[in-house]
Design a protein around this motif. Structure first.
Motif, PDB file in Angstrom:
ATOM      1  N   MET A 216       0.714  -1.124   0.186  1.00 36.25           N
ATOM      2  CA  MET A 216       0.036   0.387   0.103  1.00 36.25           C
ATOM      3  C   MET A 216       0.757   1.364   0.055  1.00 36.25           C
ATOM      4  O   MET A 216       0.544   2.253  -0.724  1.00 36.25           O
ATOM      5  N   TYR A 217       2.137   1.102   0.921  1.00 32.08           N
ATOM      6  CA  TYR A 217       3.034   2.282   0.784  1.00 32.08           C
ATOM      7  C   TYR A 217       4.146   2.183  -0.265  1.00 32.08           C
ATOM      8  O   TYR A 217       4.520   3.198  -0.862  1.00 32.08           O
ATOM      9  N   ALA A 280       4.194  -3.507  10.084  1.00 32.91           N
ATOM     10  CA  ALA A 280       4.375  -1.958  10.427  1.00 32.91           C
ATOM     11  C   ALA A 280       3.275  -1.324   9.579  1.00 32.91           C
ATOM     12  O   ALA A 280       2.785  -0.112   9.941  1.00 32.91           O
ATOM     13  N   ALA A 281       3.280  -1.504   8.311  1.00 29.32           N
ATOM     14  CA  ALA A 281       2.435  -1.049   7.347  1.00 29.32           C
ATOM     15  C   ALA A 281       0.970  -1.198   7.785  1.00 29.32           C
ATOM     16  O   ALA A 281       0.122  -0.288   7.726  1.00 29.32           O
ATOM     17  N   ARG A 282       0.706  -2.351   8.131  1.00 30.98           N
ATOM     18  CA  ARG A 282      -0.885  -2.587   8.555  1.00 30.98           C
ATOM     19  C   ARG A 282      -1.086  -1.642   9.892  1.00 30.98           C
ATOM     20  O   ARG A 282      -2.261  -1.149  10.071  1.00 30.98           O
ATOM     21  N   ASP A 283      -0.075  -1.613  10.931  1.00 30.61           N
ATOM     22  CA  ASP A 283      -0.306  -0.762  12.140  1.00 30.61           C
ATOM     23  C   ASP A 283      -0.521   0.662  11.685  1.00 30.61           C
ATOM     24  O   ASP A 283      -1.333   1.626  12.144  1.00 30.61           O
ATOM     25  N   LYS A 284       0.342   1.149  10.435  1.00 30.83           N
ATOM     26  CA  LYS A 284       0.164   2.627   9.827  1.00 30.83           C
ATOM     27  C   LYS A 284      -1.193   2.788   9.313  1.00 30.83           C
ATOM     28  O   LYS A 284      -1.778   3.861   9.627  1.00 30.83           O
ATOM     29  N   LEU A 285      -1.822   1.813   8.589  1.00 35.92           N
ATOM     30  CA  LEU A 285      -2.984   1.789   8.050  1.00 35.92           C
ATOM     31  C   LEU A 285      -4.118   2.066   9.127  1.00 35.92           C
ATOM     32  O   LEU A 285      -5.263   2.624   9.078  1.00 35.92           O
ATOM     33  N   ILE A 286      -3.899   1.077  10.237  1.00 33.15           N
ATOM     34  CA  ILE A 286      -5.082   1.245  11.519  1.00 33.15           C
ATOM     35  C   ILE A 286      -4.901   2.606  11.918  1.00 33.15           C
ATOM     36  O   ILE A 286      -5.941   3.275  12.333  1.00 33.15           O
ATOM     37  N   ALA A 287      -3.761   3.436  12.052  1.00 31.62           N
ATOM     38  CA  ALA A 287      -3.763   4.596  12.646  1.00 31.62           C
ATOM     39  C   ALA A 287      -4.152   5.675  11.797  1.00 31.62           C
ATOM     40  O   ALA A 287      -4.021   6.842  12.313  1.00 31.62           O
ATOM     41  N   ASP A 288      -4.477   5.429  10.387  1.00 34.08           N
ATOM     42  CA  ASP A 288      -4.668   6.553   9.479  1.00 34.08           C
ATOM     43  C   ASP A 288      -6.236   6.646   9.547  1.00 34.08           C
ATOM     44  O   ASP A 288      -6.753   5.564   9.019  1.00 34.08           O
ATOM     45  N   PRO A 289      -6.968   7.664   9.913  1.00 33.69           N
ATOM     46  CA  PRO A 289      -8.363   8.054   9.770  1.00 33.69           C
ATOM     47  C   PRO A 289      -9.090   7.687   8.563  1.00 33.69           C
ATOM     48  O   PRO A 289     -10.283   7.495   8.358  1.00 33.69           O
ATOM     49  N   GLU A 290      -8.103   8.070   7.331  1.00 35.61           N
ATOM     50  CA  GLU A 290      -8.878   7.990   6.108  1.00 35.61           C
ATOM     51  C   GLU A 290      -8.770   6.505   5.588  1.00 35.61           C
ATOM     52  O   GLU A 290      -9.352   6.264   4.440  1.00 35.61           O
TER      53      GLU A 290
END
Length: 344
Positions: A216-217, A280-290
């Motif tokens: 995704m990133y 780490a990317a999954r955690d980043k997606l979880i933290a992204d409100p969008e």
């Protein structure tokens, strides 16, 4: 006086030469050309392929150098198996799923909902494939390591949590088996290599993609797809292979280094970095409100599993058509996953 100076010089020169001999024995003996098809800076390369190559160089005390050509510089992603087989490159990172029907035994690794751990799964797949398929399907190259990402999933423009959500959608599949799954569910597979996915999504050619979390990133897709199915959907396990002639040309000492780095244990080591990046990317997606992660219900998970059953039936037929014992091969795969605690 002059004779004494000359004797001293000869003695000193001899000492220098003696000191140089060990250093010369450590000098580079061979350069191996390694080709892959992802950008150099993303996780599969920077946290998987490149550390493996550096460790080979270090373990050989500099006798082996590995020159890496990323991002399809030497050939398109689907061509990499033949590039290694034909000796165009010495080493190639291959996605067997990019060449539908060519590796029917290995295609079992593409069937969804089989494995839920890529690190343990890498070792399980390597051990299983060496026993059940490597010689039959990839006997014209040397299999070095198996390199899956953490279990990937479905990322889409619209929320999808059940198989019915695929109907009428154009989906970029990870490999040939996933393409067939999309078709079975009434969707349209859009088969483009990973580096071309963003363009397909931005143009509307595809409305969803099966990809690992980190992609995704890596491929800048978060503006294109914001809905993510949170389940271990599938694996895509790449293979590092080596041209047989390139291997045979090596000294016994250098062959031993390559052999040490072409093992089930190294498959797990190589998979670790990519797994860490995916999580780490999954955690980043979880933290992204969008971004939205959608957890399927137990009934929806059961529906996905049921919908995938025809893929195993088709796999059996493909293997048996080539003279393989599909029952034994499938049983061996399941047992290997279970023995390595990687069965979903």
């Amino acid at each position: 006086m002059w004779e004494d100076i000359m004797k001293f010089a000869q003695t000193a020169l001899g000492g220098i030469l003696l000191l140089a001999i060990p250093a010369m024995s450590m000098a580079q003996e061979v350069t191996l050309r390694l080709s892959h098809w992802v950008p150099a800076g993303i996780a599969p390369a920077s946290k998987g392929i490149e550390p493996w190559a550096k460790d080979v160089e270090a373990a050989s005390n500099g006798r082996i150098a590995i020159q890496i050509f990323p991002a399809q510089q030497l050939g398109k992603a689907p061509d990499h198996y033949d590039m290694a087989k034909q000796g165009i490159v010495d080493l190639a990172w291959v996605n067997p799923g990019y060449t539908a029907g060519r590796f029917p035994i290995y295609a079992l690794t593409e069937v969804p909902f089989m494995a839920d751990d890529s690190i343990k799964g890498a070792k399980a797949i390597h051990e299983w494939y060496l026993q059940y398929g490597a010689e039959q399907e990839m006997g014209d190259v040397k299999v070095c390591f198996i390199h899956p990402h953490a279990p990937g999933t479905l990322h889409s423009k619209e929320k999808i949590t059940s198989p019915e959500g695929i109907k009428g959608k154009n989906v970029r599949p990870a490999h040939a088996t996933m393409a067939r799954f999309v078709s079975l569910l009434g969707g349209g597979p859009v088969q483009v290599p990973a580096p071309e996915v963003r363009e397909a999504l931005s143009r509307g050619t595809a409305e969803a993609v099966t990809f690992p979390w980190g992609s995704m990133y890596d491929f800048k897709l978060t503006d294109e797809v914001k809905e993510h199915l949170d389940m271990p959907f599938y694996l895509s396990a790449q293979v590092m292979i080596m041209n047989k002639a390139s291997y045979e040309k090596l000294s016994a000492e250098n062959k031993a280094v390559i052999d040490e780095h072409c093992s089930p244990e190294w498959s797990s080591k190589v998979a670790q970095g990519w797994y860490d990046d995916d999580m780490a990317a999954r955690d980043k997606l979880i933290a992204d409100p969008e971004q939205t992660l959608n957890v399927p219900t137990d009934d929806e998970v059961a529906a996905w599993r049921k919908a995938a059953e025809p893929l195993l039936d088709e796999w059996r037929k493909a293997v048996e058509a080539k003279g393989g014992d599909a029952t034994a091969i499938l049983d061996g795969y399941v047992k290997s996953l279970e023995a390595n605690d990687a069965r979903y």
